[in-house]
Design an enzyme around this catalytic site. Sequence first.
Site, short mmCIF file in Angstrom:
data_model
loop_
_atom_site.label_atom_id
_atom_site.label_comp_id
_atom_site.label_asym_id
_atom_site.label_seq_id
_atom_site.Cartn_x
_atom_site.Cartn_y
_atom_site.Cartn_z
N CYS A 108 -11.77 -9.08 14.64
CA CYS A 108 -10.61 -9.12 13.74
C CYS A 108 -10.89 -8.53 12.35
O CYS A 108 -11.88 -8.87 11.71
CB CYS A 108 -10.16 -10.56 13.60
SG CYS A 108 -8.77 -10.77 12.49
N ARG A 154 6.86 0.40 2.57
CA ARG A 154 6.52 -0.72 3.45
C ARG A 154 5.73 -1.78 2.70
O ARG A 154 4.92 -1.42 1.85
CB ARG A 154 5.57 -0.25 4.57
CG ARG A 154 6.25 0.36 5.75
CD ARG A 154 5.27 1.26 6.47
NE ARG A 154 5.21 2.55 5.84
CZ ARG A 154 4.29 3.49 6.13
NH1 ARG A 154 3.36 3.26 7.02
NH2 ARG A 154 4.33 4.65 5.52
N ARG A 166 -9.28 -9.26 9.75
CA ARG A 166 -9.10 -10.31 8.73
C ARG A 166 -9.90 -11.57 9.05
O ARG A 166 -9.46 -12.68 8.77
CB ARG A 166 -7.60 -10.62 8.56
CG ARG A 166 -6.83 -9.40 8.10
CD ARG A 166 -5.52 -9.71 7.41
NE ARG A 166 -4.83 -8.45 7.19
CZ ARG A 166 -3.81 -8.04 7.93
NH1 ARG A 166 -3.33 -8.80 8.88
NH2 ARG A 166 -3.27 -6.85 7.70
N CYS A 210 -4.21 -18.45 13.87
CA CYS A 210 -4.22 -17.68 15.11
C CYS A 210 -4.47 -18.66 16.24
O CYS A 210 -5.27 -19.59 16.08
CB CYS A 210 -5.34 -16.65 15.11
SG CYS A 210 -5.07 -15.33 13.94
N ASP A 250 -7.69 3.56 9.92
CA ASP A 250 -7.37 3.03 8.59
C ASP A 250 -8.58 3.28 7.70
O ASP A 250 -9.67 2.76 7.99
CB ASP A 250 -7.07 1.53 8.69
CG ASP A 250 -5.75 1.18 8.05
OD1 ASP A 250 -5.47 1.74 6.97
OD2 ASP A 250 -5.02 0.37 8.63
N CYS A 295 -10.02 -13.37 17.73
CA CYS A 295 -10.59 -12.14 18.30
C CYS A 295 -11.83 -11.81 17.47
O CYS A 295 -11.73 -11.68 16.24
CB CYS A 295 -9.59 -10.99 18.20
SG CYS A 295 -7.93 -11.44 18.71
N LYS A 297 -3.56 4.88 6.42
CA LYS A 297 -3.76 5.31 7.81
C LYS A 297 -3.78 6.83 7.96
O LYS A 297 -3.01 7.53 7.30
CB LYS A 297 -2.65 4.75 8.69
CG LYS A 297 -2.78 3.27 8.96
CD LYS A 297 -1.88 2.86 10.11
CE LYS A 297 -2.18 1.43 10.55
NZ LYS A 297 -1.95 0.44 9.49
N ARG A 339 0.83 -1.21 0.00
CA ARG A 339 0.00 0.00 0.00
C ARG A 339 0.87 1.26 0.00
O ARG A 339 0.61 2.22 -0.69
CB ARG A 339 -0.90 0.00 1.24
CG ARG A 339 -1.96 1.09 1.27
CD ARG A 339 -2.58 1.22 2.65
NE ARG A 339 -2.92 -0.04 3.26
CZ ARG A 339 -4.10 -0.64 3.15
NH1 ARG A 339 -5.05 -0.08 2.45
NH2 ARG A 339 -4.32 -1.78 3.76
N TYR A 340 1.90 1.27 0.83
CA TYR A 340 2.79 2.42 0.94
C TYR A 340 4.10 2.08 0.23
O TYR A 340 4.56 0.94 0.29
CB TYR A 340 3.10 2.73 2.41
CG TYR A 340 1.87 2.84 3.29
CD1 TYR A 340 1.12 4.02 3.33
CD2 TYR A 340 1.45 1.76 4.07
CE1 TYR A 340 -0.01 4.11 4.13
CE2 TYR A 340 0.32 1.85 4.86
CZ TYR A 340 -0.41 3.02 4.89
OH TYR A 340 -1.53 3.10 5.68
N ASP A 393 -11.60 -0.95 12.49
CA ASP A 393 -11.87 -0.96 11.05
C ASP A 393 -13.35 -1.28 10.83
O ASP A 393 -13.99 -1.89 11.70
CB ASP A 393 -11.00 -2.02 10.36
CG ASP A 393 -9.52 -1.65 10.42
OD1 ASP A 393 -9.22 -0.44 10.41
OD2 ASP A 393 -8.69 -2.56 10.51
S1 SF4 Z 1 -6.75 -9.79 15.59
FE1 SF4 Z 1 -7.19 -11.37 14.06
S2 SF4 Z 1 -5.20 -11.86 13.19
FE2 SF4 Z 1 -4.83 -10.81 15.14
S3 SF4 Z 1 -4.66 -12.45 16.64
FE3 SF4 Z 1 -6.78 -11.76 16.67
S4 SF4 Z 1 -7.82 -13.14 15.24
FE4 SF4 Z 1 -5.66 -13.35 14.84
#
Ligand code: SF4
Length: 354
Positions: free
Chosen positions: A104, A88, A106, A97, A301, A101, A308, A84-85, A264
């Site tokens: 998340c 980086r 993703r 994972c 973001d 979470c 960002k 994207r940048y 996000d």
């Molecule tokens: S935020 Fe998403 S990618 Fe990061 S540890 Fe939690 S579940 Fe995994």
Amino acid sequence: MKEVKAFSSKKDLLDFINSDPALVKVTREYPFRVTSHLFHYIDGPGSPIWRQFVPSSEELLEDDGLDDPLGEEHLSPATNLIHRYQDRVLWLVTSACAAFCRFCTRKRIWNRRIVTNNSVINEAVNYIAAHGKVRDVILSGGDSFLIPAKKLEEILKGLRNIKHVAIIRMGTRLPIVHPKGVTTDKLILLQKYQPIFVMLHVNHPVELSPETVRLINHMADLGIPMASQTVLLKGVNDSFEVLKELFLSLLSLRVRPYYLLQMDVVKGTYHFRVPLSKGLQIMMNLRHNLSGLAMPHYMLDLPGGGGKIELTPSFVVKIDDEKIFFKDRSGKISWYPLVDDESDKVKSVLGVNL
Ligand code: SF4
């Protein structure tokens, strides 16, 4: 961290989820996963660990968000790389994972397997080598600490052979959710291929368990530089007191608070979103009460891949031809002199019309 179990075993917790058809439906779309370490610290419903890791029926009710809120799928010039940048690149080295979470960004790749075999590593390394402006490579996922040590070494070796790559970062939540999973062989690699900055994802002071604190101290003793990223989450850490305690604790552990991230716009996570006005007010209170070293940047973001943006509460109350006026922590108005008729320029840079 206080140990209060809402359930006497992980199986009880699973039975609780499986007895609710709405939660079963959620977990079909977005699986449930916690580690034994986290389970140990799950307090009752609504507590910080519960809210972050136990599925909620709200995840399927809210559809104002996006599967790919940062437009990452369109910014991928090579397998698993996001560019994207100019300076980086983000390299998704795994989709694994240790715990999921619920907020998340993703979530969309939880059910996908990211393959990092030799040909994918070569493709990514060749792409980075061919782009001389890339100084910084961020290994992420998933949790970058979950990639096997042998593969990690291939990646690090490849990157360290590229002269223009100065910094490598590794994003991880493993030291928080499963500290025992951070193995010595990987820590040796972090030393061997330094400088590698470890970006810890930590959201609440209760996540700094004795096991995690021991590990972080060990990593700091090994000379591994660490910074933290915290997602601002409704009902978890959207308070000045909680974040103050978190950032001061991290700093004492030799972890620099780096980012406080506005949520996000992820599909099914609206119930975690904190209003910007509240986030900015918390930042203002933190700014008035913490040293600069303990202050993260409050970042947003942009949806769709715009990148960002830093959100900063304004302390400016007025700008005239000669002076700029600020409100200080006690509410008193003070001023600083302007030079060279810069009043309009200052207003334009600050984006204010006062
Ligand atoms: S935020 Fe998403 S990618 Fe990061 S540890 Fe939690 S579940 Fe995994």
